[in-house]
Motif scaffolding. Structure first.
Motif, mmCIF file in Angstrom:
data_model
loop_
_atom_site.group_PDB
_atom_site.id
_atom_site.type_symbol
_atom_site.label_atom_id
_atom_site.label_comp_id
_atom_site.label_asym_id
_atom_site.label_seq_id
_atom_site.Cartn_x
_atom_site.Cartn_y
_atom_site.Cartn_z
ATOM 1 N N ILE A 129 0.823 -1.214 0.000
ATOM 2 C CA ILE A 129 0.000 0.000 0.000
ATOM 3 C C ILE A 129 0.860 1.268 0.000
ATOM 4 N N ASP A 130 0.154 2.394 -0.047
ATOM 5 C CA ASP A 130 0.812 3.686 0.125
ATOM 6 C C ASP A 130 0.894 3.940 1.631
ATOM 7 N N LEU A 131 1.869 3.339 2.256
ATOM 8 C CA LEU A 131 1.964 3.391 3.725
ATOM 9 C C LEU A 131 2.165 4.826 4.227
ATOM 10 N N SER A 132 2.849 5.632 3.417
ATOM 11 C CA SER A 132 3.099 7.014 3.802
ATOM 12 C C SER A 132 1.778 7.740 4.123
ATOM 13 N N THR A 133 0.806 7.636 3.203
ATOM 14 C CA THR A 133 -0.486 8.300 3.425
ATOM 15 C C THR A 133 -1.230 7.695 4.609
ATOM 16 N N ILE A 134 -1.166 6.364 4.717
ATOM 17 C CA ILE A 134 -1.865 5.695 5.823
ATOM 18 C C ILE A 134 -1.316 6.172 7.173
ATOM 19 N N ILE A 135 0.007 6.329 7.241
ATOM 20 C CA ILE A 135 0.605 6.755 8.515
ATOM 21 C C ILE A 135 0.326 8.240 8.777
ATOM 22 N N GLN A 136 0.350 9.054 7.700
ATOM 23 C CA GLN A 136 -0.032 10.465 7.884
ATOM 24 C C GLN A 136 -1.441 10.556 8.463
ATOM 25 N N ASN A 137 -2.365 9.740 7.904
ATOM 26 C CA ASN A 137 -3.747 9.752 8.406
ATOM 27 C C ASN A 137 -3.821 9.263 9.848
ATOM 28 N N ALA A 138 -3.052 8.213 10.131
ATOM 29 C CA ALA A 138 -3.066 7.665 11.493
ATOM 30 C C ALA A 138 -2.589 8.723 12.490
ATOM 31 N N ILE A 139 -1.602 9.521 12.068
ATOM 32 C CA ILE A 139 -1.108 10.594 12.954
ATOM 33 C C ILE A 139 -2.203 11.653 13.140
ATOM 34 N N ASP A 140 -2.858 12.029 12.022
ATOM 35 C CA ASP A 140 -3.957 13.005 12.121
ATOM 36 C C ASP A 140 -5.052 12.504 13.064
ATOM 37 N N ASN A 141 -5.285 11.182 13.029
ATOM 38 C CA ASN A 141 -6.351 10.599 13.867
ATOM 39 C C ASN A 141 -5.879 10.237 15.270
ATOM 40 N N LYS A 142 -4.688 10.754 15.613
ATOM 41 C CA LYS A 142 -4.160 10.589 16.984
ATOM 42 C C LYS A 142 -3.966 9.128 17.396
ATOM 43 N N GLN A 143 -3.684 8.280 16.405
ATOM 44 C CA GLN A 143 -3.360 6.884 16.761
ATOM 45 C C GLN A 143 -1.937 6.823 17.307
ATOM 46 N N LYS A 144 -1.663 5.772 18.054
ATOM 47 C CA LYS A 144 -0.301 5.601 18.575
ATOM 48 C C LYS A 144 0.582 5.009 17.490
ATOM 49 N N ILE A 145 1.739 5.641 17.300
ATOM 50 C CA ILE A 145 2.665 5.132 16.289
ATOM 51 C C ILE A 145 4.025 4.956 16.939
ATOM 52 N N LEU A 146 4.639 3.840 16.657
ATOM 53 C CA LEU A 146 6.023 3.649 17.112
ATOM 54 C C LEU A 146 6.897 3.393 15.893
ATOM 55 N N PHE A 147 7.878 4.261 15.705
ATOM 56 C CA PHE A 147 8.827 4.057 14.607
ATOM 57 C C PHE A 147 10.028 3.293 15.141
ATOM 58 N N GLU A 148 10.279 2.162 14.499
ATOM 59 C CA GLU A 148 11.315 1.253 14.979
ATOM 60 C C GLU A 148 12.518 1.292 14.048
ATOM 61 N N SER A 149 13.670 1.580 14.643
ATOM 62 C CA SER A 149 14.892 1.608 13.844
ATOM 63 C C SER A 149 15.551 0.231 13.865
ATOM 64 N N ALA A 150 16.303 -0.052 12.823
ATOM 65 C CA ALA A 150 17.160 -1.243 12.837
ATOM 66 C C ALA A 150 18.604 -0.740 12.866
ATOM 67 N N GLN A 151 19.553 -1.622 13.188
ATOM 68 C CA GLN A 151 20.959 -1.213 13.339
ATOM 69 C C GLN A 151 21.100 -0.104 14.406
ATOM 70 N N GLY A 152 22.207 0.649 14.323
ATOM 71 C CA GLY A 152 22.424 1.682 15.336
ATOM 72 C C GLY A 152 22.923 2.957 14.680
ATOM 73 N N SER A 153 22.894 4.054 15.444
ATOM 74 C CA SER A 153 23.248 5.369 14.890
ATOM 75 C C SER A 153 24.669 5.411 14.334
ATOM 76 N N LEU A 154 25.578 4.634 14.942
ATOM 77 C CA LEU A 154 26.976 4.674 14.473
ATOM 78 C C LEU A 154 27.164 3.886 13.182
ATOM 79 N N LEU A 155 26.076 3.267 12.711
ATOM 80 C CA LEU A 155 26.107 2.598 11.400
ATOM 81 C C LEU A 155 25.381 3.426 10.342
ATOM 82 N N ASP A 156 24.937 4.641 10.698
ATOM 83 C CA ASP A 156 24.257 5.522 9.733
ATOM 84 C C ASP A 156 25.214 5.854 8.580
ATOM 85 N N ILE A 157 24.678 5.821 7.356
ATOM 86 C CA ILE A 157 25.563 5.991 6.192
ATOM 87 C C ILE A 157 26.221 7.376 6.123
#
Ligand code: IMP
Ligand code: MG
Length: 359
Positions: free
Chosen positions: A200-228
């Motif tokens: 799906i177009d997850l970007s729009t779905i998440i924008q809507n979820a934020i507008d609707n005050k749903q709880k969102i958790l963004f999960e990172s993989a790896q660590g900051s010292l591996l950032d490109i």
């Protein structure tokens, strides 16, 4: 409520466990990385290791997303879907992938390993760098392409397969020949596990979820010292594990995150090559590896271990806008009579030493 969970070191800080304990409704969204990650979660005594699936997948109340900034390996995702389905976990209506996500194919994994033999980054061999390179040079096959007619898909793959075969055989002298039919067969199988409802177009779905005050958790993989960009380049991964990666990885306008939880271990570990200033002596490393089970969840490699490095942590805490810290694996150190913390490294390495603290 928007919560972000990032790793403040070189990965393996215990993010999976923290995500699992933090959220009980709403969304868990992975915004970067691919099957190079290894998130270990224990649930009712059963051990789960996820490479592709977000850590919220075990909780039936949670919707899970893989955002555009990620890459997906169809073969590994199929294995993980099969494995959790067998354990009675239902993913229908709660697992979504952005249609823009590039696919990791067999040739990406082969070339990743061939390149690393020369370059020695110590990659996981999961095809991450080459797939991200294909995204950047605008010829990646993306999730949306799964719905092309077979002939159109074949046309789209032709040049790419030809290119990788040429480089693998002529430059890297690898004998393996990639057959387009094999790739099509993997993609065909993959398609049978997903429908257009999952992609799906997850970007729009998440924008809507934020507008609707749903709880969102963004999960990172790896660590900051591996950032490109901000990690220990070139010994890094090919994505942005830092919190800023969420905006372009998910497709969101800049906004304030309510909580940015930086996960850090009470000591430091690193899999793969690259600088590692606070490494402990061999005997202590064996102890930490043993007690802390410090083996890579993806490759099984022994992790190098070091004392806590506050200089690096100060940098990653600022870089991510961390509002809270989750400290993990402190108990691993309780068998040591003396522990050190690296507090400064301007002119020389300075450690604060704690002795006899466990008596
Ligand atoms: P790649 O991500 O496979 O390209 O590997 C690049 C570097 O990142 C190597 O040093 C890997 O060991 C490291 N790396 C990638 N994923 C992880 C992870 O999930 N945890 C820890 N290190 C990782
Ligand atoms: Mg890991």
């Amino acid at each position: 409520m928007i919560t972000v969970v990032v790793g403040l070191q070189w990965g393996d800080e215990g993010k999976g466990k923290i995500v699992d304990t933090l959220i009980s409704t709403g969304w868990v969204v992975r915004y970067q990385g691919g099957a190079n990650a290894g998130h270990t979660v224990y649930k009712n005594g059963t051990k789960f290791v996820f490479h592709q699936l977000p850590s919220g997948i075990l909780n039936p109340e949670i919707k899970n997303g893989i955002a555009a900034g990620c890459v997906v390996d169809p073969e590994i995702l199929i294995e993980e879907i099969e494995s959790i389905t067998q354990k009675g976990i239902n993913i229908s209506n709660r697992f979504f992938i952005d249609s823009r996500v590039p696919l990791v194919l067999k040739f990406h994994k082969l070339i990743d390993k061939a390149i690393d033999k020369k370059r020695g980054i110590g990659v996981t061999g999961r095809g991450i760098g080459p797939t991200q390179a294909d995204r950047a040079r605008r010829w990646a096959l993306r999730m949306e392409d799964l719905f092309l007619k077979e002939n159109d898909l074949k046309d789209k793959l032709n040049d790419t397969v030809e290119f990788y075969n040429f480089i693998l055989n002529n430059y890297y002298k690898e004998k393996q020949e990639i057959k387009i039919e094999d790739i099509l067969s993997t993609l065909g199988k993959f398609k049978s596990y997903l429908t257009e409802e999952n992609i799906i177009d997850l970007s729009t779905i998440i924008q809507n979820a934020i507008d609707n005050k749903q709880k969102i958790l963004f999960e990172s993989a790896q660590g900051s010292l591996l950032d490109i960009n901000f990690g220990t380049y070139p010994f890094v991964t090919s994505s942005h594990p830092i919190s800023g990666g969420i905006y372009t990885g998910v497709g969101l306008p800049p906004q304030k995150f309510d909580r940015v939880i930086g996960v850090m271990k009470a000591y430091t570990t690193r899999v793969g090559s690259g600088p590692f200033p606070s490494r402990v002596p061999e005997k202590i490393e064996s102890f930490i590896v043993d007690i802390g089970m410090e083996y890579g969840a993806t490759t099984g490699r022994k992790r190098r271990c070091g004392w806590l490095d506050l200089e690096l942590l100060k940098k990653t805490i600022r870089l991510n806008g961390v509002t809270e810290i989750a400290l993990t694996k402190l108990d691993v150190l309780s068998g040591l009579n003396e522990i050190k913390i690296l507090i400064e490294k301007e002119n020389e390495y300075k450690y604060k030493i704690f002795k006899g603290w466990n008596k």
